[in-house]
Design a protein around this motif. Structure first.
Motif: not given
Length: 501
Positions: A396-411
């Protein structure tokens, strides 16, 4: 729960983690000096180890079989207990070992060859990197049959007619409608190696021999491509794909495949997978994604990856007591049928008792990662606001939040691994931390690890190596935290104490 899990033996070097489990895959390294002693193979440290991660430290039951071979069978020289005759034959062929013998006894396969220090080290490294080792439960059954141990370890299992099918069904339920072909392996690294070998074989016939790594990957992912491919190259920048794009414009026709981790270990970095997929499709380059750091119950790479590999030893197991991996073959890949046909040639199949234990543990997978993810969010925010923490790497860091959200199963579902950079002397923080400390992750109990020391000691221990790490943005003092299910307030109290003056 914190005291129940963390209190016993947490200060004692070499104790099993979990403590009472003879099949534990981790061990306690409570001081920096213990970590250094382990890496430098000091007798005073190694003699205290009751367990270790099996790809690096032979299980006590395996050592007992080796002793039995020497004492009762008169075997001399290098000997290796591997998972199958197939694995032994592959090693003999790969390293051109002459005068080798492959001995089979009650399902136990021993590879023996004349003294040759260079070959011995090569084989040891190969077994570590590729995870073709024998299971501790298989070794246990052998010793019991031979009368060398009095009893078998008692544990909860699902004794079903086909535990392999049961585990595959639970994993497949995480990918509804995807029709992924699932192959279970003796370890996550065996899954990586099997996929690599099969795909490398296919792509070489097309004249494509260069393997790419995106980001700083787990040590054995690095070693497999460095040692066993025809050529490899790393791209350190994960968030910005421009360097990779420029490279592919010039060399894309030579690239066999690309290996990523989602997220990476230990920096928890995530590329923009939709963008990466579009880029690779331009050149027909297949993508292998190792999702072990998050797990199938947290992330879904099936829209992007040709092959997904996961170490089930981690979150799917949760108790750090089963070595196993899974390969997910994507039917949307143009290599699907080839991989489905060829991967089994390199896959080492898990032992039935390991499958029975995993069938029991995997049922709690989704609930486990949800609770761990909630705790990870709380701990990450605590570390981000602490003045003595230089950096926090998490999903959930500023660096990773957006890209992780594209592969995370839940918000709001987060990866259960956090990596921190302490702003105080490492020994002060690590040695005073009253929580479990040792290798592995994905456990229901919080587990802290000096990642760079245990994975890349050759870099941490030299000035040249440290300079290289600084150049690529890796702090030698990184502490990787596998967040557990304990009360997060109690965990925070322990970290506060370790960070205090």
């Amino acid at each position: 729960m914190l005291k129940e899990v963390q209190e016993p033996f947490r200060r004692v070097c070499g104790e099993r983690i979990p403590f009472s489990n003879v099949h534990a895959v981790s061990m306690s390294l409570p001081l920096v000096a213990d970590v250094v002693g382990y890496e430098e193979k000091r007798v005073e440290t190694l003699s205290r180890l009751k367990a270790g991660y099996p790809r690096f430290i032979a299980h006590a039951y395996v050592e007992k079989i080796l002793d039995y071979n020497r004492e009762r069978k008169g075997i001399e020289g290098p000997q290796f207990i591997v998972n199958s005759k197939k694995a032994a034959e592959h090693i003999v062929d790969l390293f051109g070992i002459s005068s080798a013998s492959i001995l089979e006894d009650e399902g136990i396969v021993t590879l023996v060859f004349p003294d040759n220090k260079e070959k011995e080290l090569e084989v040891l490294s190969f077994i570590q990197h590729t995870g073709c080792l024998v299971s501790s439960r298989k070794a246990e059954d052998y010793l019991f049959k031979k009368g060398l141990i009095d009893s078998l370890y008692s544990e909860e299992t699902f004794k079903e007619e086909d535990p392999n099918a049961s585990v595959c069904k639970e994993l497949g339920n995480l990918y509804p409608g995807r029709n992924l072909e699932i192959l279970l392996t003796t370890s996550g690294m065996n899954g990586i190696y099997a996929t690599f070998k099969a795909l490398d074989e296919a792509r070489a016939k097309e004249g494509k021999i260069l393997w790419l790594r995106l980001g700083w990957l787990y040590v054995d992912n690095i070693r497999i491509l460095e040692k066993y491919s025809r050529g490899s190259r790393i791209f350190h920048e994960v968030a910005d794909l421009s360097e990779l794009e420029e490279f592919l414009e010039k060399e894309g026709n030579r690239v066999a495949a690309i290996l990523t981790e989602s997220p990476t270990n230990p920096l928890i970095q995530v590329p923009d997978y939709p963008k990466l997929k579009n880029l690779l499709d331009r050149y027909g380059i297949p993508l292998i994604a190792d999702i072990s750091v998050a797990g199938s119950a947290v992330v879904d790479l099936s829209p992007y990856a040709d092959v997904i590999v996961e170490s089930l030893t981690k979150f799917a197991c949760g108790n750090a007591d089963v070595m196993m991996g899974a390969v997910f073959l994507n039917p949307k890949s143009e290599y699907f049928y080839f991989l489905k046909d060829r991967c089994p040639a390199f896959v080492e199949s898990p032992y039935v008792r390991d499958l029975e234990r995993m069938a029991y543990e995997v049922c709690g997978y989704k609930e486990r990662v949800r609770e761990i993810g909630r705790n990870a969010l709380i701990l990450a925010k605590f570390f981000q606001n602490h003045p003595k923490i230089k950096a926090v790497h998490w999903s959930g860091s500023e660096e990773n939040r957006e890209n992780f959200s594209k592969i995370a199963r839940e918000k709001d579902l987060h990866c259960g691994v956090i990596t921190i950079e302490p702003g105080i002397p490492l020994e002060k923080f690590y040695d005073s931390l009253e929580l479990l400390k040792g290798p592995s992750f994905g456990t229901e109990f919080t587990l802290n690890m000096l990642y760079m020391y245990l994975a890349h000691y050759e870099l941490v221990s030299t000035e040249k190596g440290r300079a290289f790490l600084r150049e690529i943005g890796l702090d030698p003092s990184l502490v990787r935290i596998s967040v557990g299910r304990e009360n997060p307030d109690l965990l925070i109290e322990e970290y506060k104490k370790a960070l205090s003056d």
